[in-house]
Design a protein around this motif. Structure first.
Motif, PDB file in Angstrom:
ATOM      1  N   PRO A 129       2.193   1.552   9.137  1.00 28.51           N
ATOM      2  CA  PRO A 129       0.809   1.745   9.580  1.00 28.51           C
ATOM      3  C   PRO A 129      -0.036   0.475   9.503  1.00 28.51           C
ATOM      4  CG  PRO A 129       1.505   3.593   8.238  1.00 28.51           C
ATOM      5  CD  PRO A 129       2.584   2.553   8.121  1.00 28.51           C
ATOM      6  N   ILE A 130       0.141  -0.308   8.452  1.00 30.94           N
ATOM      7  CA  ILE A 130      -0.638  -1.552   8.334  1.00 30.94           C
ATOM      8  C   ILE A 130      -0.317  -2.494   9.479  1.00 30.94           C
ATOM      9  CG2 ILE A 130      -0.907  -3.656   6.962  1.00 30.94           C
ATOM     10  CD1 ILE A 130      -0.610  -1.905   4.448  1.00 30.94           C
ATOM     11  N   LEU A 131       0.972  -2.737   9.713  1.00 32.84           N
ATOM     12  CA  LEU A 131       1.370  -3.670  10.769  1.00 32.84           C
ATOM     13  C   LEU A 131       1.023  -3.126  12.146  1.00 32.84           C
ATOM     14  CD1 LEU A 131       4.883  -4.730   9.399  1.00 32.84           C
ATOM     15  CD2 LEU A 131       2.779  -6.091   9.351  1.00 32.84           C
ATOM     16  N   GLY A 132       1.250  -1.827  12.358  1.00 32.71           N
ATOM     17  CA  GLY A 132       0.975  -1.242  13.665  1.00 32.71           C
ATOM     18  C   GLY A 132      -0.501  -1.259  14.017  1.00 32.71           C
ATOM     19  N   HIS A 133      -1.341  -1.052  13.024  1.00 29.11           N
ATOM     20  CA  HIS A 133      -2.777  -1.102  13.302  1.00 29.11           C
ATOM     21  C   HIS A 133      -3.248  -2.541  13.515  1.00 29.11           C
ATOM     22  CE1 HIS A 133      -6.939  -0.008  13.437  1.00 29.11           C
ATOM     23  NE2 HIS A 133      -7.218  -0.846  12.456  1.00 29.11           N
ATOM     24  N   ALA A 149       3.758   7.568  -4.467  1.00 31.45           N
ATOM     25  CA  ALA A 149       3.813   6.654  -3.324  1.00 31.45           C
ATOM     26  C   ALA A 149       2.620   6.866  -2.405  1.00 31.45           C
ATOM     27  CB  ALA A 149       5.117   6.853  -2.553  1.00 31.45           C
ATOM     28  N   LEU A 150       2.290   8.125  -2.152  1.00 32.42           N
ATOM     29  CA  LEU A 150       1.190   8.418  -1.239  1.00 32.42           C
ATOM     30  C   LEU A 150      -0.139   7.941  -1.811  1.00 32.42           C
ATOM     31  CD1 LEU A 150       1.387   9.807   1.532  1.00 32.42           C
ATOM     32  CD2 LEU A 150       0.329  11.799   0.472  1.00 32.42           C
ATOM     33  N   ASN A 151      -0.326   8.096  -3.101  1.00 33.99           N
ATOM     34  CA  ASN A 151      -1.553   7.616  -3.733  1.00 33.99           C
ATOM     35  C   ASN A 151      -1.655   6.094  -3.640  1.00 33.99           C
ATOM     36  OD1 ASN A 151      -3.987   8.080  -5.426  1.00 33.99           O
ATOM     37  ND2 ASN A 151      -2.838   6.925  -6.949  1.00 33.99           N
ATOM     38  N   ALA A 152      -0.508   5.402  -3.811  1.00 31.68           N
ATOM     39  CA  ALA A 152      -0.505   3.944  -3.686  1.00 31.68           C
ATOM     40  C   ALA A 152      -0.858   3.516  -2.263  1.00 31.68           C
ATOM     41  CB  ALA A 152       0.865   3.386  -4.081  1.00 31.68           C
ATOM     42  N   ALA A 153      -0.320   4.252  -1.276  1.00 33.12           N
ATOM     43  CA  ALA A 153      -0.630   3.945   0.123  1.00 33.12           C
ATOM     44  C   ALA A 153      -2.121   4.146   0.387  1.00 33.12           C
ATOM     45  CB  ALA A 153       0.209   4.830   1.043  1.00 33.12           C
ATOM     46  N   LYS A 154      -2.690   5.221  -0.141  1.00 35.72           N
ATOM     47  CA  LYS A 154      -4.123   5.471   0.023  1.00 35.72           C
ATOM     48  C   LYS A 154      -4.949   4.351  -0.589  1.00 35.72           C
ATOM     49  CE  LYS A 154      -3.904  10.549   0.128  1.00 35.72           C
ATOM     50  NZ  LYS A 154      -4.270  11.800  -0.594  1.00 35.72           N
ATOM     51  N   GLN A 155      -4.515   3.852  -1.735  1.00 27.94           N
ATOM     52  CA  GLN A 155      -5.234   2.761  -2.391  1.00 27.94           C
ATOM     53  C   GLN A 155      -5.183   1.484  -1.559  1.00 27.94           C
ATOM     54  OE1 GLN A 155      -3.797   2.316  -6.427  1.00 27.94           O
ATOM     55  NE2 GLN A 155      -4.429   4.368  -7.032  1.00 27.94           N
ATOM     56  N   LEU A 156      -4.044   1.239  -0.900  1.00 25.37           N
ATOM     57  CA  LEU A 156      -3.941   0.072  -0.025  1.00 25.37           C
ATOM     58  C   LEU A 156      -4.937   0.170   1.127  1.00 25.37           C
ATOM     59  CD1 LEU A 156      -0.085  -0.522   0.286  1.00 25.37           C
ATOM     60  CD2 LEU A 156      -1.746  -1.938  -0.921  1.00 25.37           C
ATOM     61  N   VAL A 157      -5.027   1.347   1.725  1.00 25.27           N
ATOM     62  CA  VAL A 157      -5.966   1.540   2.834  1.00 25.27           C
ATOM     63  C   VAL A 157      -7.399   1.332   2.352  1.00 25.27           C
ATOM     64  CG1 VAL A 157      -6.854   3.213   4.505  1.00 25.27           C
ATOM     65  CG2 VAL A 157      -4.394   3.107   4.029  1.00 25.27           C
ATOM     66  N   ALA A 158      -7.722   1.890   1.186  1.00 23.79           N
ATOM     67  CA  ALA A 158      -9.082   1.774   0.652  1.00 23.79           C
ATOM     68  C   ALA A 158      -9.424   0.338   0.272  1.00 23.79           C
ATOM     69  CB  ALA A 158      -9.236   2.691  -0.558  1.00 23.79           C
ATOM     70  N   ALA A 159      -8.417  -0.441  -0.129  1.00 27.07           N
ATOM     71  CA  ALA A 159      -8.657  -1.812  -0.593  1.00 27.07           C
ATOM     72  C   ALA A 159      -8.814  -2.816   0.551  1.00 27.07           C
ATOM     73  CB  ALA A 159      -7.508  -2.253  -1.503  1.00 27.07           C
ATOM     74  N   ASN A 160      -8.540  -2.376   1.787  1.00 29.14           N
ATOM     75  CA  ASN A 160      -8.624  -3.283   2.940  1.00 29.14           C
ATOM     76  C   ASN A 160      -9.543  -2.671   3.994  1.00 29.14           C
ATOM     77  OD1 ASN A 160      -6.415  -5.525   2.471  1.00 29.14           O
ATOM     78  ND2 ASN A 160      -5.480  -3.597   1.844  1.00 29.14           N
ATOM     79  N   PRO A 161     -10.811  -3.115   4.055  1.00 29.67           N
ATOM     80  CA  PRO A 161     -11.783  -2.517   4.963  1.00 29.67           C
ATOM     81  C   PRO A 161     -11.333  -2.475   6.422  1.00 29.67           C
ATOM     82  CG  PRO A 161     -12.871  -3.984   3.419  1.00 29.67           C
ATOM     83  CD  PRO A 161     -11.407  -4.164   3.211  1.00 29.67           C
ATOM     84  N   GLY A 162     -10.484  -3.420   6.839  1.00 22.87           N
ATOM     85  CA  GLY A 162     -10.013  -3.439   8.222  1.00 22.87           C
ATOM     86  C   GLY A 162      -9.133  -2.259   8.578  1.00 22.87           C
ATOM     87  N   LEU A 163      -8.690  -1.495   7.565  1.00 21.13           N
ATOM     88  CA  LEU A 163      -7.832  -0.332   7.809  1.00 21.13           C
ATOM     89  C   LEU A 163      -8.602   0.988   7.760  1.00 21.13           C
ATOM     90  CD1 LEU A 163      -4.808  -1.376   5.545  1.00 21.13           C
ATOM     91  CD2 LEU A 163      -5.110  -1.806   7.995  1.00 21.13           C
ATOM     92  N   THR A 164      -9.903   0.898   7.485  1.00 23.51           N
ATOM     93  CA  THR A 164     -10.716   2.101   7.320  1.00 23.51           C
ATOM     94  C   THR A 164     -10.648   2.994   8.560  1.00 23.51           C
ATOM     95  OG1 THR A 164     -12.244   0.901   5.879  1.00 23.51           O
ATOM     96  CG2 THR A 164     -13.026   2.975   6.832  1.00 23.51           C
ATOM     97  N   GLY A 165     -10.330   4.253   8.352  1.00 26.56           N
ATOM     98  CA  GLY A 165     -10.296   5.225   9.431  1.00 26.56           C
ATOM     99  C   GLY A 165      -9.078   5.146  10.326  1.00 26.56           C
ATOM    100  N   ALA A 166      -8.164   4.216  10.014  1.00 26.31           N
ATOM    101  CA  ALA A 166      -7.000   4.010  10.885  1.00 26.31           C
ATOM    102  C   ALA A 166      -5.742   4.673  10.361  1.00 26.31           C
ATOM    103  CB  ALA A 166      -6.753   2.519  11.076  1.00 26.31           C
ATOM    104  N   ILE A 167      -5.723   5.020   9.065  1.00 25.67           N
ATOM    105  CA  ILE A 167      -4.498   5.536   8.457  1.00 25.67           C
ATOM    106  C   ILE A 167      -4.832   6.763   7.609  1.00 25.67           C
ATOM    107  CG2 ILE A 167      -2.552   5.007   6.943  1.00 25.67           C
ATOM    108  CD1 ILE A 167      -3.062   2.011   7.589  1.00 25.67           C
TER     109      ILE A 167
END
Length: 319
Positions: A129-133, A149-167
């Motif tokens: 998801p990160i690379l595809g977005h 794993a899912l919680n870690a993925a959610k934290q990655l999305v939250a920690a990078n504003p450029g991914l907001t709403g994309a994953i």
């Protein structure tokens, strides 16, 4: 005296033409982008700057640098013991998937958030998801059976504003299922992607880890060291890759219009033959095998659809 670093992985000139990692790593630029990589970079026996690819910390630092320099992802990390993926190969899957979508879109890759992709087994690294977005602006749903794993993925999305709403990260409540329980009623994806567990048991996965450790370190007595990590659900599945693919294909048959294309990486050639057999039994309308390569390492993914070419074109025309 330090032992010589192993040679860098195989040449990458066979990667997809849009892959940013076709050339050799420029470690000077990578260290400039991510100084944390610096302590791991040394001159190897070929007099090239490199890292020890058998060292998990070095591999993770390299990933962090690649994501920061090429994809603008400032904050990326994974819990100890979870899969640390090789980025060049992961993004190659996405570039080839983009070409598959372009085939029914006038040769133009559809981009932006109207393109929706489901990642089956997103993992703690959330890498697809990160690379595809970042490459195409696509919107993703990442599914996994592992709450950690899912919680870690959610934290990655939250920690990078450029991914907001994309994953959107969703927990698969039943580990026996892949699509059922994740795809919501009336929900439609343009594609699904999957990097299935390759092994049939923990023992088989451990033996493969030992071989990889030997290949990377050159030390036959080296203890198994999962330089790319991996939890049990990431590495093995009862019955192996073939059984996993059979279940995935069966579930896709239950949801024939929920995704324009279903796709999955396939590691083993016998599994590819089986997948084609299962797809024939499932009466898939379109079946394609897309070959990929990185030096001497060959890989592939199979793609299938229950839609006609006209239906696929009509769907993509709305993007």
């Amino acid at each position: 005296m330090k032992k010589p670093l192993p040679a860098s992985p195989a040449a990458k000139d066979q990667l997809h033409p849009r892959n940013r990692h076709r050339g050799r790593y420029d470690f000077a630029q990578l260290v400039q982008a991510s100084p944390a990589l610096g302590p791991f970079v040394q001159v190897n026996e070929h007099q090239d700057a490199s890292i020890d690819f058998a060292d998990p910390a070095a591999v993770k630092a390299l990933n962090q640098a690649l994501l920061r320099q090429f994809y603008g992802v400032e904050n990326w990390d994974i819990p100890v013991g979870y899969l640390c993926p090789p980025i060049p190969g992961r993004v190659d899957y996405l570039h080839n998937l983009a070409d598959l979508l372009a085939e029914h879109n006038g040769g133009v890759v559809p981009t932006g958030r109207t393109v929706r992709v489901l990642d089956i087994g997103v993992g703690a690294n959330c890498i697809y998801p990160i690379l595809g977005h970042r490459e195409y602006g696509w919107r993703f749903v990442g599914a996994d059976t592992d709450p950690v794993a899912l919680n870690a993925a959610k934290q990655l999305v939250a920690a990078n504003p450029g991914l907001t709403g994309a994953i959107d990260c969703r927990l698969q409540p039943d580990p026996k299922h892949m699509l059922v329980g994740i795809m919501k009623s009336g929900e439609v994806f343009d594609a699904t992607i999957c990097n299935p567990p390759f092994h049939a048991s923990a023992a088989e996965a451990e033996a493969a880890t030992q071989r990889k450790t030997v290949n990377l370190s050159g030390n036959r007595r080296a203890a198994p060291n999962r330089n790319f990590g991996g939890q049990s659900n990431e590495l093995w599945y009862p019955g192996g890759e073939e059984a996993f693919l059979r279940q995935l294909i069966a579930e896709s048959r239950q949801l024939p219009r929920a995704s324009t294309w279903y796709t999955s990486l396939i590691s083993k050639k016998p599994s590819l033959l089986s997948a084609h057999y299962f797809l024939k039994q499932a009466e898939a309308v379109q079946v394609k095998t897309i070959e990929m390569a990185q030096g001497q390492k060959k890989s592939r993914f199979v793609a299938w659809s229950f839609l006609t070419e006209e239906e696929i074109t009509a769907r993509l025309a709305k993007k």
